[in-house]
Design an enzyme around this catalytic site. Structure first.
Site, short mmCIF file in Angstrom:
data_model
loop_
_atom_site.label_atom_id
_atom_site.label_comp_id
_atom_site.label_asym_id
_atom_site.label_seq_id
_atom_site.Cartn_x
_atom_site.Cartn_y
_atom_site.Cartn_z
N ASP A 51 0.82 -1.21 0.00
CA ASP A 51 0.00 0.00 0.00
C ASP A 51 0.86 1.26 0.00
OD1 ASP A 51 -2.33 -1.49 0.03
OD2 ASP A 51 -2.46 -1.50 2.23
N TYR A 108 6.22 -9.99 6.68
CA TYR A 108 6.29 -8.56 6.93
C TYR A 108 6.87 -8.30 8.32
CZ TYR A 108 3.32 -7.24 2.94
OH TYR A 108 2.81 -7.04 1.69
#
Length: 251
Positions: A51, A108
């Site tokens: 994002d 992540y």
């Protein structure tokens, strides 16, 4: 012929990885530079989408080109790419290899700095309130399962399912005394990691109990979870594939 590129980028100046109208993206920049170097319109496919403002320390993309390439393309690309995008490795792949569909897991890291730091304010969430890390880790264990993670998904997206297989999720401290959340899954929903981090921080503050965190997961309702953590603390740090896939690194 199909090629894989391993690369990294700082997402600060981009509106995410994927091309979108009227906004600069990582994909757009890479495709533009690669097309100019190869003198042909090149489209790339990535292992995933990050994002706006999110970084990637290890991302893979694939593209097709009919001529044989050498590692020299890495030097050329890096000389043309902006300073916040770097290419590290080039692989010649089987024609069916796919950067997205062949990935077996993605990992992540989310970084929280517990003190004001002029050198990390753009790369970590500066958060100086005391957190109960033990409770945050206890809650994080509830994420390790295959299930519906709709409570942490961005609303009104085009995904067909919210089912993810989360394989690890825990907090640790690094050498810089930063708090690091590490999570690995087969796939992630849009905004999922940031929503999880924001909700786990509420657990650490004592605003949400372990049972309430479990209830949030089970409700599959984004409005029941906490606010998303800031984008600049999030990094895609690894994408895993079958070892047999990478036969020929070009050097």
């Amino acid at each position: 012929m199909r090629y894989f590129l391993e690369l990294a980028y700082n997402g600060k100046n981009y509106f995410g990885y994927q091309i979108q109208p009227n906004q600069i993206s990582v994909q757009e920049v890479i495709e533009d530079r690669l097309s100019k170097i190869l003198r042909k319109q090149i489209s790339i496919v990535a292992a995933g989408r990050t994002d706006t403002g999110v970084h990637a320390k290890r991302m893979f993309v694939h593209f097709d080109y009919e001529e044989e390439l050498t590692a020299e393309i890495i030097k050329k690309l890096n000389s043309f790419l902006p300073k916040d995008i770097a290419v590290y490795h080039l692989f010649l792949m089987d024609e069916e290899a796919h950067a997205r569909f062949d990935a077996t897991s993605r990992s992540y890291n989310y970084y929280i700095s517990p003190f004001k730091d002029p050198f990390s304010y753009e790369s970590a969430w500066i958060f100086n309130r005391e957190l109960n890390v033990d409770k945050m880790n206890e809650a994080a264990k509830l994420l390790i399962k295959q299930g519906d993670f709709g409570s942490f998904a961005k609303l009104h997206t085009d995904v067909k399912t919210n089912i993810c297989d989360v394989r690890e999720a825990f907090w640790r401290k690094n050498e810089n005394n930063q708090l690091v959340f590490q999570i690995t899954a087969d796939r992630f929903l849009r905004n999922m990691v940031r929503a999880i981090v924001g909700t786990l921080v509420e657990v650490g503050l004592g605003k949400i109990s372990i049972q309430e965190f479990n209830d949030i997961i089970e409700q599959k309702n984004r409005s029941s979870a906490g606010a998303s953590a800031p984008a600049h603390g999030l990094y895609l740090v690894d994408v895993q594939y079958s070892k047999e896939l990478f036969k020929n690194e070009l050097k």
